[in-house]
Scaffold this motif. Structure first.
Motif, PDB file in Angstrom:
ATOM      1  N   ALA A 157    -106.360  52.436  29.578  1.00  0.00           N
ATOM      2  CA  ALA A 157    -105.966  53.808  29.902  1.00  0.00           C
ATOM      3  C   ALA A 157    -107.123  54.772  29.689  1.00  0.00           C
ATOM      4  CB  ALA A 157    -104.760  54.225  29.057  1.00  0.00           C
ATOM      5  N   PHE A 158    -107.937  54.503  28.688  1.00  0.00           N
ATOM      6  CA  PHE A 158    -109.114  55.345  28.434  1.00  0.00           C
ATOM      7  C   PHE A 158    -110.172  55.111  29.504  1.00  0.00           C
ATOM      8  CE2 PHE A 158    -113.056  56.225  25.906  1.00  0.00           C
ATOM      9  CZ  PHE A 158    -112.846  57.579  25.751  1.00  0.00           C
ATOM     10  N   ARG A 159    -110.334  53.856  29.887  1.00  0.00           N
ATOM     11  CA  ARG A 159    -111.355  53.515  30.870  1.00  0.00           C
ATOM     12  C   ARG A 159    -111.026  54.085  32.248  1.00  0.00           C
ATOM     13  NH1 ARG A 159    -111.562  48.598  29.663  1.00  0.00           N
ATOM     14  NH2 ARG A 159    -113.473  48.569  28.448  1.00  0.00           N
ATOM     15  N   ASP A 160    -109.742  54.012  32.656  1.00  0.00           N
ATOM     16  CA  ASP A 160    -109.399  54.518  33.991  1.00  0.00           C
ATOM     17  C   ASP A 160    -109.084  56.007  34.001  1.00  0.00           C
ATOM     18  OD1 ASP A 160    -106.713  54.898  33.146  1.00  0.00           O
ATOM     19  OD2 ASP A 160    -106.085  52.949  33.895  1.00  0.00           O
ATOM     20  N   GLY A 161    -109.109  56.654  32.833  1.00  0.00           N
ATOM     21  CA  GLY A 161    -108.942  58.099  32.768  1.00  0.00           C
ATOM     22  C   GLY A 161    -107.511  58.578  32.734  1.00  0.00           C
ATOM     23  N   SER A 162    -106.540  57.672  32.735  1.00  0.00           N
ATOM     24  CA  SER A 162    -105.144  58.115  32.704  1.00  0.00           C
ATOM     25  C   SER A 162    -104.797  58.752  31.356  1.00  0.00           C
ATOM     26  CB  SER A 162    -104.210  56.933  32.993  1.00  0.00           C
ATOM     27  OG  SER A 162    -104.421  55.880  32.065  1.00  0.00           O
ATOM     28  N   VAL A 163    -105.420  58.291  30.280  1.00  0.00           N
ATOM     29  CA  VAL A 163    -105.312  58.939  28.962  1.00  0.00           C
ATOM     30  C   VAL A 163    -106.752  59.092  28.452  1.00  0.00           C
ATOM     31  CG1 VAL A 163    -104.352  58.853  26.630  1.00  0.00           C
ATOM     32  CG2 VAL A 163    -103.090  57.839  28.523  1.00  0.00           C
ATOM     33  N   PRO A 164    -107.384  60.235  28.712  1.00  0.00           N
ATOM     34  CA  PRO A 164    -108.826  60.369  28.458  1.00  0.00           C
ATOM     35  C   PRO A 164    -109.196  60.667  27.013  1.00  0.00           C
ATOM     36  CG  PRO A 164    -107.987  62.374  29.436  1.00  0.00           C
ATOM     37  CD  PRO A 164    -106.817  61.430  29.368  1.00  0.00           C
ATOM     38  N   ILE A 165    -108.256  60.523  26.087  1.00  0.00           N
ATOM     39  CA  ILE A 165    -108.548  60.744  24.667  1.00  0.00           C
ATOM     40  C   ILE A 165    -108.178  59.474  23.914  1.00  0.00           C
ATOM     41  CG2 ILE A 165    -108.071  62.123  22.614  1.00  0.00           C
ATOM     42  CD1 ILE A 165    -107.204  64.388  24.507  1.00  0.00           C
ATOM     43  N   LEU A 166    -109.150  58.925  23.194  1.00  0.00           N
ATOM     44  CA  LEU A 166    -108.920  57.716  22.411  1.00  0.00           C
ATOM     45  C   LEU A 166    -109.308  58.003  20.969  1.00  0.00           C
ATOM     46  CD1 LEU A 166    -108.105  54.705  22.575  1.00  0.00           C
ATOM     47  CD2 LEU A 166    -110.532  54.168  22.841  1.00  0.00           C
ATOM     48  N   VAL A 167    -108.345  57.834  20.064  1.00  0.00           N
ATOM     49  CA  VAL A 167    -108.590  58.036  18.634  1.00  0.00           C
ATOM     50  C   VAL A 167    -108.796  56.658  18.012  1.00  0.00           C
ATOM     51  CG1 VAL A 167    -107.739  59.073  16.504  1.00  0.00           C
ATOM     52  CG2 VAL A 167    -107.077  60.047  18.711  1.00  0.00           C
ATOM     53  N   ALA A 168    -109.919  56.489  17.331  1.00  0.00           N
ATOM     54  CA  ALA A 168    -110.303  55.149  16.900  1.00  0.00           C
ATOM     55  C   ALA A 168    -110.842  55.153  15.482  1.00  0.00           C
ATOM     56  CB  ALA A 168    -111.367  54.580  17.852  1.00  0.00           C
ATOM     57  N   THR A 169    -110.707  54.008  14.841  1.00  0.00           N
ATOM     58  CA  THR A 169    -111.476  53.745  13.632  1.00  0.00           C
ATOM     59  C   THR A 169    -112.783  53.096  14.085  1.00  0.00           C
ATOM     60  OG1 THR A 169    -110.303  51.640  13.424  1.00  0.00           O
ATOM     61  CG2 THR A 169    -109.454  53.506  12.169  1.00  0.00           C
ATOM     62  N   ASP A 170    -113.612  52.693  13.147  1.00  0.00           N
ATOM     63  CA  ASP A 170    -114.936  52.195  13.519  1.00  0.00           C
ATOM     64  C   ASP A 170    -114.905  50.867  14.252  1.00  0.00           C
ATOM     65  OD1 ASP A 170    -116.660  54.261  12.638  1.00  0.00           O
ATOM     66  OD2 ASP A 170    -116.245  53.691  10.575  1.00  0.00           O
ATOM     67  N   ILE A 171    -113.713  50.290  14.423  1.00  0.00           N
ATOM     68  CA  ILE A 171    -113.613  49.057  15.194  1.00  0.00           C
ATOM     69  C   ILE A 171    -114.104  49.264  16.625  1.00  0.00           C
ATOM     70  CG2 ILE A 171    -111.246  49.430  16.015  1.00  0.00           C
ATOM     71  CD1 ILE A 171    -110.753  46.458  15.551  1.00  0.00           C
ATOM     72  N   ALA A 172    -113.986  50.503  17.146  1.00  0.00           N
ATOM     73  CA  ALA A 172    -114.398  50.791  18.524  1.00  0.00           C
ATOM     74  C   ALA A 172    -115.784  51.398  18.594  1.00  0.00           C
ATOM     75  CB  ALA A 172    -113.396  51.740  19.180  1.00  0.00           C
ATOM     76  N   ALA A 173    -116.485  51.454  17.463  1.00  0.00           N
ATOM     77  CA  ALA A 173    -117.770  52.154  17.445  1.00  0.00           C
ATOM     78  C   ALA A 173    -118.911  51.311  17.978  1.00  0.00           C
ATOM     79  CB  ALA A 173    -118.092  52.611  16.029  1.00  0.00           C
ATOM     80  N   ARG A 174    -118.685  50.022  18.117  1.00  0.00           N
ATOM     81  CA  ARG A 174    -119.781  49.147  18.489  1.00  0.00           C
ATOM     82  C   ARG A 174    -119.560  48.463  19.828  1.00  0.00           C
ATOM     83  NH1 ARG A 174    -123.260  47.344  14.571  1.00  0.00           N
ATOM     84  NH2 ARG A 174    -123.212  48.649  12.743  1.00  0.00           N
TER      85      ARG A 174
END
Length: 513
Positions: free
Chosen positions: A291-308
């Motif tokens: 959803a973040f990649r295709d822009g349907s939900v352009p806000i992604l809240v993440a912990t550092d698991i998505a930082a790399r």
């Protein structure tokens, strides 16, 4: 310089052209010749600089040139270790794309999916396996993987592997693979621990570094706003409500629960966002990323698991809702924007207690962040957010079952008002045990005045007698089916023996007749 001049074969040139790769990035230009020569390599480069193609394209060419007649069951020729599931999936997808015309076999395994699926992935043998260390060792213990003939080992994002505690797993893996191999080692930073690990794993390596160690991307505009922790959500809400050039935004929280809370508070203000962290199931994580990649939900809240290593194009902003307490993590977080030559903005929200973290970040990056004042209407946003009541988090039914199983008891936390417990009584947080004596349809175990005790204890309510049970249920029970008084028969010739003071049949034991 172009890729052909680097010595790559025609199938790989075609695959790179299909991905619109025309000019090698600095890390690719430096690393590919060494990898083609079979040298060990130590590469220092930030995420988003093209590292995957730098090690995967030349490695696939070497594998294709020396392909065996057949692969043994579970045999792996090239192993790529990645710290997170998302990064592992991304590397595997790129490997399949680069090797499309080479007919190389690629697989990926990680936790969060059924073990049987991982077994099916590796059972016939693979040219390339991308894996997280934990799941790899699971299959090694099951003797489902043959690493004795491994030719190439790649450690990607090695510094994060150490941050996540994978050092012991890495040492176990290195013990069971051939000493004669090619090892490619990539990291975004070079602390002493990484240098020591590289010295241990690599033999006479070539070293390439495309950016100064631990510096942040030049194309990222970095700002900081000083704000109280309790008012950060209001500032973030105002940021999205007023943002004109905000496209895709990654918001980083220090904790999993904090990430979920941010999503709920944004939702209460009519701002759609998803969260991704370690408590999310693999399908939930994949759905949120898509959803973040295709822009349907352009806000992604993440912990550092998505930082790399997550290569999501078009991330215009990175918001550090919580400043990281490890300054190197800041480098990886803001590396999610300003990729592929684009510009980006990184904003940090700094509470008074986080100022030491800010000093560490500025010291590491050798760059002072630009202070940004609180926006107009900030206090009104704070007051407005206080009046909002976000939707309570509804736990999926499966998670509820898991929670019950983990607690070792059935039921749900007690309602203090329902049971007459004091408001802050710790027993209100304990699961209700529905296996004890009951009154009025609810368990009384653990409730004041309802504890088990000796016969005649006036504090313990008495269960109704067998006759009372029959009367309450309206009519007589058929012969042999009574469950109450002494001598009441039961099918199969057994009787229910009641403990002292148990007037009814609940909670008793069955004794053979």
């Amino acid at each position: 310089m172009n890729f052909e001049q680097l010595g790559l074969s025609t199938p790989l040139l075609n695959a790179l052209a299909a991905k619109n790769y025309t000019v090698p990035s600095p890390i690719q230009a430096q690393a590919i010749p060494y990898v083609l020569d079979g040298r060990d390599l130590l590469g220092i480069a930030q995420t988003g600089t093209g590292k995957t193609a730098a090690f995967m394209a030349p490695s696939l060419q070497r594998l294709a040139a020396n392909r065996p007649a057949f692969l043994k069951p579970g045999q792996i020729r090239m192993l790529v270790l990645a710290p997170t599931r998302e990064l592992a999936s991304q590397i595997a997808a790129n490997a399949e794309a680069y090797g499309a015309q080479l007919k190389t076999t690629v697989g990926v395994i990680f936790g969060g999916v059924a073990n049987a699926k991982s077994l099916r992935t590796v059972q016939r043998g693979l040219d390339v396996l991308v894996a997280t260390p934990g799941r790899l060792l699971d299959l090694v213990d099951q003797r489902a993987i043959n690493l004795r003939e491994l030719e190439i080992l790649v450690l990607d994002e090695a510094d994060q592997m150490l941050d996540l505690g994978f050092i012991h797993a890495l040492r176990k893996i290195v013990k069971i693979i051939p000493a004669k191999r090619q090892t490619l080692f990539f990291s975004a930073t070079m602390p002493k621990t990484i240098k020591q690990l590289a010295d241990e794993y690599l033999k006479n390596p070539a070293e390439v570094a495309v950016t100064p160690v631990a510096t942040t991307a030049e194309r990222v505009e970095q700002r900081v706003t000083f704000v109280n922790q309790a008012e950060k959500t209001a500032l973030l809400t105002l940021f999205f409500q007023n943002g004109k050039d905000v496209e895709r935004t990654l918001v980083f929280s220090r904790t999993k629960h904090g990430a979920d809370k941010i999503v709920r508070m944004l939702g209460a203000s009519g701002i759609a966002a998803n969260a991704i962290h370690g408590n999310k199931s693999q399908p939930q994580r994949e759905k949120a990323l898509e959803a973040f990649r295709d822009g349907s939900v352009p806000i992604l809240v993440a912990t550092d698991i998505a930082a790399r290593g997550i290569d999501i194009p078009g991330v215009s902003h990175v918001v550090n809702y919580d400043l990281p307490n490890v300054p190197e993590q800041y480098v990886h977080r803001i590396g999610r924007t300003a990729r592929a030559g684009a510009d980006g903005i990184a904003i940090g929200y700094c509470d008074r207690e986080e100022r030491p973290y800010l000093k560490d970040i500025e010291k590491l990056t050798r760059q002072k962040l630009t202070e940004e004042a609180l926006p107009q209407g900030f206090m009104q946003a704070v007051e407005a957010l206080k009046r909002l009541k976000p939707e309570p988090k509804r736990e999926p039914q499966q998670n509820q079952r898991n929670r019950r199983n983990e607690s070792g008891a059935r039921g749900h936390p007690r309602d203090p008002q329902r049971y007459g417990l004091p408001r802050n009584d710790p027993r209100a947080d304990m699961p209700e045990d529905r296996s004890g004596p009951r009154e009025g349809g609810r368990s009384m175990r653990g409730v004041p005045g309802a504890s088990r005790g000796p016969v005649g204890n006036p504090a313990r309510p008495q269960a109704p007698s067998g006759g009372q049970q029959q009367q309450r249920h309206g009519g007589q029970r058929p012969a042999g089916g009574a469950s109450g008084g002494a001598g009441g028969g039961r099918p199969g010739g057994g009787q229910r023996r009641r403990g002292p003071g148990n007037g009814g049949g609940n909670g008793g034991q069955r004794r053979a007749g």
